[in-house]
Design a protein around this motif. Structure first.
Motif, PDB file in Angstrom:
ATOM      1  N   MET A   1       0.616  -1.332  -0.081  1.00  0.00           N
ATOM      2  CA  MET A   1      -0.177  -0.008  -0.023  1.00  0.00           C
ATOM      3  C   MET A   1       0.773   1.536  -0.222  1.00  0.00           C
ATOM      4  SD  MET A   1      -2.574   1.644   2.850  1.00  0.00           S
ATOM      5  CE  MET A   1      -3.736   0.229   2.756  1.00  0.00           C
ATOM      6  N   THR A   2       0.444   2.130  -1.015  1.00  0.00           N
ATOM      7  CA  THR A   2       1.278   3.488  -0.865  1.00  0.00           C
ATOM      8  C   THR A   2       0.774   4.338   0.332  1.00  0.00           C
ATOM      9  OG1 THR A   2      -0.388   4.258  -2.403  1.00  0.00           O
ATOM     10  CG2 THR A   2       1.605   3.474  -3.320  1.00  0.00           C
ATOM     11  N   THR A   3       1.829   5.348   0.656  1.00  0.00           N
ATOM     12  CA  THR A   3       1.193   6.198   1.628  1.00  0.00           C
ATOM     13  C   THR A   3       1.611   7.711   1.272  1.00  0.00           C
ATOM     14  OG1 THR A   3       2.118   4.612   3.410  1.00  0.00           O
ATOM     15  CG2 THR A   3       2.025   6.856   4.279  1.00  0.00           C
ATOM     16  N   LEU A   4       0.685   8.511   1.953  1.00  0.00           N
ATOM     17  CA  LEU A   4       0.707   9.770   1.751  1.00  0.00           C
ATOM     18  C   LEU A   4       1.183  10.395   3.341  1.00  0.00           C
ATOM     19  CD1 LEU A   4      -1.214  12.574  -0.173  1.00  0.00           C
ATOM     20  CD2 LEU A   4      -0.516  13.045   2.178  1.00  0.00           C
ATOM     21  N   PHE A   5       2.462  11.014   3.212  1.00  0.00           N
ATOM     22  CA  PHE A   5       2.966  11.488   4.410  1.00  0.00           C
ATOM     23  C   PHE A   5       2.632  13.194   4.387  1.00  0.00           C
ATOM     24  CE2 PHE A   5       5.510   8.148   3.558  1.00  0.00           C
ATOM     25  CZ  PHE A   5       5.758   7.336   4.611  1.00  0.00           C
ATOM     26  N   LEU A   6       1.874  13.508   5.618  1.00  0.00           N
ATOM     27  CA  LEU A   6       1.425  14.925   5.308  1.00  0.00           C
ATOM     28  C   LEU A   6       2.177  15.856   6.491  1.00  0.00           C
ATOM     29  CD1 LEU A   6      -0.346  17.224   4.193  1.00  0.00           C
ATOM     30  CD2 LEU A   6      -1.944  16.599   5.932  1.00  0.00           C
ATOM     31  N   MET A   7       3.060  16.561   6.202  1.00  0.00           N
ATOM     32  CA  MET A   7       3.538  17.738   7.248  1.00  0.00           C
ATOM     33  C   MET A   7       2.957  18.572   7.649  1.00  0.00           C
ATOM     34  SD  MET A   7       6.379  15.580   6.526  1.00  0.00           S
ATOM     35  CE  MET A   7       7.197  16.430   7.873  1.00  0.00           C
ATOM     36  N   GLU A  91      -7.140   8.469   1.140  1.00  0.00           N
ATOM     37  CA  GLU A  91      -7.636   7.143   1.381  1.00  0.00           C
ATOM     38  C   GLU A  91      -8.639   6.747   0.402  1.00  0.00           C
ATOM     39  OE1 GLU A  91      -9.394   8.427   5.310  1.00  0.00           O
ATOM     40  OE2 GLU A  91      -7.708   7.667   6.329  1.00  0.00           O
ATOM     41  N   ALA A  92      -9.297   7.756  -0.432  1.00  0.00           N
ATOM     42  CA  ALA A  92     -10.123   7.552  -1.646  1.00  0.00           C
ATOM     43  C   ALA A  92      -9.244   6.788  -2.511  1.00  0.00           C
ATOM     44  CB  ALA A  92     -10.697   8.530  -2.037  1.00  0.00           C
ATOM     45  N   GLU A  93      -8.176   7.132  -2.747  1.00  0.00           N
ATOM     46  CA  GLU A  93      -7.255   6.438  -3.439  1.00  0.00           C
ATOM     47  C   GLU A  93      -6.800   5.104  -3.250  1.00  0.00           C
ATOM     48  OE1 GLU A  93      -6.695   7.395  -6.467  1.00  0.00           O
ATOM     49  OE2 GLU A  93      -8.163   8.931  -6.359  1.00  0.00           O
ATOM     50  N   GLY A  94      -7.116   4.760  -2.043  1.00  0.00           N
ATOM     51  CA  GLY A  94      -6.791   3.165  -1.369  1.00  0.00           C
ATOM     52  C   GLY A  94      -5.455   3.378  -0.621  1.00  0.00           C
ATOM     53  N   ALA A  95      -4.806   4.416  -0.501  1.00  0.00           N
ATOM     54  CA  ALA A  95      -3.389   5.007   0.072  1.00  0.00           C
ATOM     55  C   ALA A  95      -3.708   4.872   1.599  1.00  0.00           C
ATOM     56  CB  ALA A  95      -2.861   6.156  -0.449  1.00  0.00           C
ATOM     57  N   GLY A  96      -2.554   4.731   2.314  1.00  0.00           N
ATOM     58  CA  GLY A  96      -2.453   4.972   3.719  1.00  0.00           C
ATOM     59  C   GLY A  96      -2.074   6.338   3.733  1.00  0.00           C
ATOM     60  N   PHE A  97      -2.300   6.929   5.151  1.00  0.00           N
ATOM     61  CA  PHE A  97      -2.007   8.349   5.477  1.00  0.00           C
ATOM     62  C   PHE A  97      -1.501   8.464   6.837  1.00  0.00           C
ATOM     63  CE2 PHE A  97      -3.181  12.262   7.571  1.00  0.00           C
ATOM     64  CZ  PHE A  97      -3.087  13.222   6.736  1.00  0.00           C
ATOM     65  N   ARG A  98      -0.351   9.236   6.679  1.00  0.00           N
ATOM     66  CA  ARG A  98       0.375   9.564   7.939  1.00  0.00           C
ATOM     67  C   ARG A  98       0.755  11.096   8.099  1.00  0.00           C
ATOM     68  NH1 ARG A  98       6.300   7.234   9.059  1.00  0.00           N
ATOM     69  NH2 ARG A  98       6.698   9.048  10.582  1.00  0.00           N
ATOM     70  N   MET A  99       0.051  11.497   9.086  1.00  0.00           N
ATOM     71  CA  MET A  99       0.567  13.021   9.455  1.00  0.00           C
ATOM     72  C   MET A  99       1.768  13.056  10.236  1.00  0.00           C
ATOM     73  SD  MET A  99      -2.262  15.701  11.645  1.00  0.00           S
ATOM     74  CE  MET A  99      -3.614  15.136  10.814  1.00  0.00           C
ATOM     75  N   ALA A 145      -6.975  13.156  19.029  1.00  0.00           N
ATOM     76  CA  ALA A 145      -7.876  12.368  18.006  1.00  0.00           C
ATOM     77  C   ALA A 145      -7.593  12.651  16.527  1.00  0.00           C
ATOM     78  CB  ALA A 145      -9.281  12.890  18.040  1.00  0.00           C
ATOM     79  N   GLU A 146      -7.312  13.778  16.244  1.00  0.00           N
ATOM     80  CA  GLU A 146      -6.908  13.917  14.723  1.00  0.00           C
ATOM     81  C   GLU A 146      -5.508  13.109  14.454  1.00  0.00           C
ATOM     82  OE1 GLU A 146      -6.197  17.393  11.487  1.00  0.00           O
ATOM     83  OE2 GLU A 146      -6.353  18.148  13.508  1.00  0.00           O
ATOM     84  N   LEU A 147      -4.631  13.302  15.320  1.00  0.00           N
ATOM     85  CA  LEU A 147      -3.526  12.692  15.064  1.00  0.00           C
ATOM     86  C   LEU A 147      -3.343  11.197  15.078  1.00  0.00           C
ATOM     87  CD1 LEU A 147      -1.260  14.943  17.272  1.00  0.00           C
ATOM     88  CD2 LEU A 147      -1.023  14.805  14.872  1.00  0.00           C
ATOM     89  N   ASP A 148      -4.349  10.680  15.583  1.00  0.00           N
ATOM     90  CA  ASP A 148      -4.662   9.170  15.621  1.00  0.00           C
ATOM     91  C   ASP A 148      -5.569   8.601  14.424  1.00  0.00           C
ATOM     92  OD1 ASP A 148      -3.209   9.105  17.852  1.00  0.00           O
ATOM     93  OD2 ASP A 148      -4.896   8.781  19.186  1.00  0.00           O
ATOM     94  N   GLY A 149      -6.152   9.562  13.728  1.00  0.00           N
ATOM     95  CA  GLY A 149      -7.157   9.382  12.674  1.00  0.00           C
ATOM     96  C   GLY A 149      -8.489   9.254  12.887  1.00  0.00           C
ATOM     97  N   ARG A 150      -8.570   9.397  14.216  1.00  0.00           N
ATOM     98  CA  ARG A 150      -9.991   9.266  14.644  1.00  0.00           C
ATOM     99  C   ARG A 150     -11.105  10.512  14.650  1.00  0.00           C
ATOM    100  NH1 ARG A 150      -9.794   8.935  20.090  1.00  0.00           N
ATOM    101  NH2 ARG A 150      -7.648   9.552  20.226  1.00  0.00           N
ATOM    102  N   ALA A 151     -10.531  11.785  14.190  1.00  0.00           N
ATOM    103  CA  ALA A 151     -11.615  12.800  14.415  1.00  0.00           C
ATOM    104  C   ALA A 151     -11.580  13.520  12.911  1.00  0.00           C
ATOM    105  CB  ALA A 151     -10.834  13.860  15.393  1.00  0.00           C
TER     106      ALA A 151
END
Length: 174
Positions: A1-7, A91-99, A145-151
């Motif tokens: 799975m690809t990942t988008l890292f957001l700074m 996520e709509a592209e099926g990618a992972g996301f990491r803030m 919550a946002e950092l954990d991807g829940r919010a």
């Protein structure tokens, strides 16, 4: 799975330094607007052109994810809505996301900005004390919550999808 890292963070937080490290570690495409604004326009904000440039970079980031390439998006993303939109688009592209949130206190921020201006002025823009105060006043710090991807709420009122919101926020995204 690809990942988008957001700074995520204010100027001087170390975002671009960390973005370079992540790009190297993951063989990722790094998209940093300042790398383009300086050679193209010579200023950080050129009559709305930064938003246009970020929109094309976001479009390119999603294309790269579709092609199987990890991406590091180094925009700063001061608002929760920006971060939520980018997360949902990835996520709509099926990618992972990491803030990747890099907090910085005011004194460290000033010192880093002064050092960067003194040692690599061709890679940066002047930032005034007023700019720093404006940034701190407008930055929406991510909560746990946002950092954990829940919010992640739906798009703001008036928008039916995050894609529509993003096309309005970054005019060249669509």
């Amino acid at each position: 799975m690809t990942t988008l890292f957001l700074m995520v963070g204010l100027p001087g937080a170390g975002k671009t330094t960390r973005a370079r490290q992540l790009a190297e570690e993951h063989g990722a495409l790094r998209l940093t607007p300042d790398d383009w604004m300086i050679p193209l326009f010579g200023v950080s904000e050129a009559d709305g052109k930064r938003d246009v440039l970020e929109g094309r970079m976001l479009w390119l980031a999603l294309e790269a994810l579709r092609l199987g390439t990890d991406v590091v998006v180094d925009f700063g993303c001061w608002s929760r809505d920006e971060r939520s939109a980018i997360r949902r688009l990835a996520e709509a592209e099926g990618a992972g996301f990491r803030m990747v949130y890099l907090p910085v206190d005011a004194e460290t921020q000033r010192n880093r900005i002064a050092d960067r201006w003194a040692t690599a002025p061709e890679e940066t823009f002047p930032i005034t004390e007023a700019d720093l105060r404006h940034g701190r006043a407008h930055f929406e710090e991510p909560d746990t919550a946002e950092l954990d991807g829940r919010a992640i709420d739906g798009p703001p009122p008036g928008w039916s999808t995050w894609r529509e919101w993003a096309a309005d926020r970054w005019p060249s995204f669509a």
